[in-house]
Design a protein around this motif. Structure first.
Motif, PDB file in Angstrom:
ATOM      1  N   GLY A 194       0.814  -1.212   0.000  1.00 57.87           N
ATOM      2  CA  GLY A 194       0.000   0.000   0.000  1.00 57.87           C
ATOM      3  C   GLY A 194       0.847   1.261   0.000  1.00 57.87           C
ATOM      4  N   ILE A 195       1.928   1.247   0.781  1.00 57.74           N
ATOM      5  CA  ILE A 195       2.825   2.409   0.806  1.00 57.74           C
ATOM      6  C   ILE A 195       3.486   2.609  -0.547  1.00 57.74           C
ATOM      7  N   TRP A 196       3.825   1.508  -1.206  1.00 54.94           N
ATOM      8  CA  TRP A 196       4.395   1.622  -2.550  1.00 54.94           C
ATOM      9  C   TRP A 196       3.392   2.251  -3.518  1.00 54.94           C
ATOM     10  N   GLY A 197       2.119   1.906  -3.368  1.00 54.03           N
ATOM     11  CA  GLY A 197       1.092   2.525  -4.208  1.00 54.03           C
ATOM     12  C   GLY A 197       1.051   4.030  -4.011  1.00 54.03           C
ATOM     13  N   ILE A 198       1.166   4.471  -2.754  1.00 52.00           N
ATOM     14  CA  ILE A 198       1.185   5.899  -2.450  1.00 52.00           C
ATOM     15  C   ILE A 198       2.454   6.556  -2.988  1.00 52.00           C
ATOM     16  N   LEU A 199       3.596   5.879  -2.779  1.00 52.00           N
ATOM     17  CA  LEU A 199       4.872   6.440  -3.233  1.00 52.00           C
ATOM     18  C   LEU A 199       4.935   6.574  -4.743  1.00 52.00           C
ATOM     19  N   VAL A 200       4.385   5.591  -5.460  1.00 52.39           N
ATOM     20  CA  VAL A 200       4.396   5.662  -6.921  1.00 52.39           C
ATOM     21  C   VAL A 200       3.557   6.854  -7.390  1.00 52.39           C
ATOM     22  N   TYR A 201       2.383   7.048  -6.785  1.00 52.72           N
ATOM     23  CA  TYR A 201       1.538   8.190  -7.158  1.00 52.72           C
ATOM     24  C   TYR A 201       2.270   9.506  -6.890  1.00 52.72           C
ATOM     25  N   LEU A 202       2.842   9.626  -5.687  1.00 54.70           N
ATOM     26  CA  LEU A 202       3.562  10.856  -5.340  1.00 54.70           C
ATOM     27  C   LEU A 202       4.805  11.011  -6.206  1.00 54.70           C
ATOM     28  N   GLY A 203       5.482   9.887  -6.503  1.00 49.78           N
ATOM     29  CA  GLY A 203       6.692   9.939  -7.307  1.00 49.78           C
ATOM     30  C   GLY A 203       6.444  10.464  -8.702  1.00 49.78           C
ATOM     31  N   VAL A 204       5.339  10.041  -9.314  1.00 50.69           N
ATOM     32  CA  VAL A 204       5.013  10.528 -10.658  1.00 50.69           C
ATOM     33  C   VAL A 204       4.768  12.029 -10.624  1.00 50.69           C
ATOM     34  N   ASN A 205       4.094  12.505  -9.578  1.00 54.73           N
ATOM     35  CA  ASN A 205       3.835  13.941  -9.473  1.00 54.73           C
ATOM     36  C   ASN A 205       5.109  14.725  -9.166  1.00 54.73           C
ATOM     37  N   VAL A 206       6.021  14.121  -8.374  1.00 60.87           N
ATOM     38  CA  VAL A 206       7.316  14.770  -8.120  1.00 60.87           C
ATOM     39  C   VAL A 206       8.101  14.886  -9.421  1.00 60.87           C
ATOM     40  N   LEU A 207       8.164  13.781 -10.191  1.00 60.53           N
ATOM     41  CA  LEU A 207       8.841  13.803 -11.485  1.00 60.53           C
ATOM     42  C   LEU A 207       8.230  14.855 -12.397  1.00 60.53           C
ATOM     43  N   SER A 208       6.907  14.940 -12.378  1.00 58.83           N
ATOM     44  CA  SER A 208       6.210  15.916 -13.207  1.00 58.83           C
ATOM     45  C   SER A 208       6.603  17.333 -12.825  1.00 58.83           C
ATOM     46  N   SER A 209       6.668  17.613 -11.515  1.00 57.35           N
ATOM     47  CA  SER A 209       7.028  18.947 -11.051  1.00 57.35           C
ATOM     48  C   SER A 209       8.462  19.304 -11.430  1.00 57.35           C
ATOM     49  N   LEU A 210       9.364  18.316 -11.329  1.00 51.94           N
ATOM     50  CA  LEU A 210      10.760  18.558 -11.701  1.00 51.94           C
ATOM     51  C   LEU A 210      10.888  18.870 -13.185  1.00 51.94           C
ATOM     52  N   LEU A 211      10.110  18.173 -14.010  1.00 57.18           N
ATOM     53  CA  LEU A 211      10.167  18.392 -15.450  1.00 57.18           C
ATOM     54  C   LEU A 211       9.561  19.727 -15.851  1.00 57.18           C
ATOM     55  N   GLU A 212       8.729  20.277 -14.974  1.00 58.59           N
ATOM     56  CA  GLU A 212       8.116  21.582 -15.283  1.00 58.59           C
ATOM     57  C   GLU A 212       9.117  22.720 -15.204  1.00 58.59           C
ATOM     58  N   GLY A 213      10.207  22.485 -14.530  1.00 56.65           N
ATOM     59  CA  GLY A 213      11.235  23.524 -14.443  1.00 56.65           C
ATOM     60  C   GLY A 213      10.856  24.669 -13.538  1.00 56.65           C
ATOM     61  N   GLY A 214      10.104  24.328 -12.461  1.00 55.42           N
ATOM     62  CA  GLY A 214       9.849  25.348 -11.456  1.00 55.42           C
ATOM     63  C   GLY A 214       8.543  26.074 -11.602  1.00 55.42           C
ATOM     64  N   THR A 215       7.727  25.741 -12.597  1.00 49.16           N
ATOM     65  CA  THR A 215       6.429  26.392 -12.714  1.00 49.16           C
ATOM     66  C   THR A 215       5.490  25.812 -11.697  1.00 49.16           C
ATOM     67  N   ASP A 216       4.384  26.451 -11.520  1.00 47.33           N
ATOM     68  CA  ASP A 216       3.415  26.043 -10.498  1.00 47.33           C
ATOM     69  C   ASP A 216       2.737  24.754 -10.918  1.00 47.33           C
ATOM     70  N   SER A 217       3.031  23.681 -10.203  1.00 48.87           N
ATOM     71  CA  SER A 217       2.492  22.373 -10.575  1.00 48.87           C
ATOM     72  C   SER A 217       1.053  22.187 -10.147  1.00 48.87           C
ATOM     73  N   ASP A 218       0.562  23.099  -9.341  1.00 46.80           N
ATOM     74  CA  ASP A 218      -0.825  22.960  -8.879  1.00 46.80           C
ATOM     75  C   ASP A 218      -1.789  23.785  -9.711  1.00 46.80           C
TER      76      ASP A 218
END
Length: 361
Positions: A194-218
């Motif tokens: 279950g924790i891995w399921g949460i980490l994968v979801y958060l990880g994809v969003n972290v990767l997404s934010s990093l790829l945005e180059g600092g723009t507002d991810s929300d």
């Protein structure tokens, strides 16, 4: 029709393969049985995954043509062969400590034993997929939306939209509660899954934010109807994911994987034949992909404003069902009907909403 032409060709090919496989193992009766089960599995996969298509479409509509093609080519290979065939084999190989080729031989020659190995770890698979899908639902439901389907309920939850960790907090609480209805010996493995399921979801969003180059991810994506009126928004999803790219592709593939867990495990309740299972679920996966593109091209989400809401509620229901299935057997028919009910009700309410809007013009 052009959206589904290849799907019908693919279906015919799969049915021919299923007929050959069934005939080679059981003559004419085996052929008929193989065709029937393949068709049933395809219909089951489509009914269980229509809400997946709607959510995919809400993300895919902002992508450029290149990433749409990647979704329809590489994504299809991952969905059909990766999640419906390779992933279950990997699970059995790791948990049973067997070689990959050994598990393939086991799946073909001793399908009952293969199914037993896979079902033995159903709880962990459900915990991973259930938590990922639950976060998809919670992120949507706690997001700030212009249009609310269940108005009073959703407006109350919108109060928590400013609390960044609310979705994760609720998901972890649900995971801890779900541990109370599983065997004590399995609690550590289920908790980790279950924790891995949460980490994968958060990880994809972290990767997404990093790829945005600092723009507002929300930043929310505002969707308007044909007349320019704001009708809804996709809240809580990073704009990089909404625009496509590697982060969006990974997000959609993990989302599809979480949906496919339930279908793959449920398929073994119908047949132990891994080849027939792969063919039936592959047909369903192809149609779901095409439905996603159809919804994007036709602008269906803009026309039916509550459809995305209905899909997310269906995802939330599926997540809870997956967690409950760690202890209780929930028939796949019930799961499919709940999803269809949410989609159908949201479609009906969307039509009523559009009529009210037109009458006030």
């Amino acid at each position: 029709m052009r959206h589904f032409l290849f799907d019908f060709i693919f279906t015919i090919v799969c049915l021919v393969v299923a007929a050959w496989w069934g005939f080679s193992h059981g003559g004419v009766s085996g052929l008929m049985t193989a065709l029937a089960i393949t068709a049933i599995l395809a219909i089951m996969e489509i009914s269980l995954s229509f809400d997946n298509a709607v959510v995919n479409a809400s993300i895919l509509k902002g992508w450029n043509d290149f990433w749409k093609k990647i979704f329809l080519t590489v994504g299809i290979l991952v969905a059909v062969f990766g999640m419906r065939l390779v992933f279950p084999i990997v699970i059995v190989a790791v948990t049973a400590k067997l070689g990959f080729m050994e598990v393939i031989q086991l799946a073909i020659n001793e399908p009952a034993q293969y199914a037993a190995h896979l079902n033995a770890h159903h709880a962990e698979i459900s915990a991973f997929g259930g938590m990922f899908l639950l976060l998809v639902f919670l992120t949507f439901i706690f997001g700030d939306k212009e249009v609310h389907w269940f108005d009073w309920f959703e407006r109350k939850l919108t109060r928590f939209s400013k609390v960044d960790a609310m979705s994760t907090f609720v998901a972890i609480v649900v995971l801890m509660i779900s541990l109370s209805w599983v065997e004590e010996a399995k609690e550590p493995a289920i908790l980790i899954a279950g924790i891995w399921g949460i980490l994968v979801y958060l990880g994809v969003n972290v990767l997404s934010s990093l790829l945005e180059g600092g723009t507002d991810s929300d930043e929310d994506e505002v969707i308007t109807d044909a007349k320019g009126n704001v009708i809804t928004n996709t809240a809580g999803v990073s704009s990089t994911i909404l625009k496509g790219g590697i982060a969006g592709f990974i997000y959609l593939e993990v989302l599809d994987a979480s949906f496919s867990f339930d279908g793959v495990i449920g398929a073994f309740a119908i047949t132990n034949d891994v080849i027939i299972i792969m063919l039936g679920l592959a047909i369903g996966a192809m149609f779901v992909r095409s439905m996603t593109i159809y919804l994007v091209d036709k602008g269906t989400l803009s026309e039916f404003v509550y459809l995305e809401h209905g899909a997310h509620y269906a995802i939330g229901a599926l997540a809870i069902i997956m967690l409950l299935s760690m202890k209780f057997h929930v028939p796949e028919l019930v799961t499919g009907l709940i999803g269809v009910a949410f989609i159908g009700l949201s479609l009906y309410n969307s039509i009523q909403y559009r009529k009210r809007q037109e009458s006030t013009q």
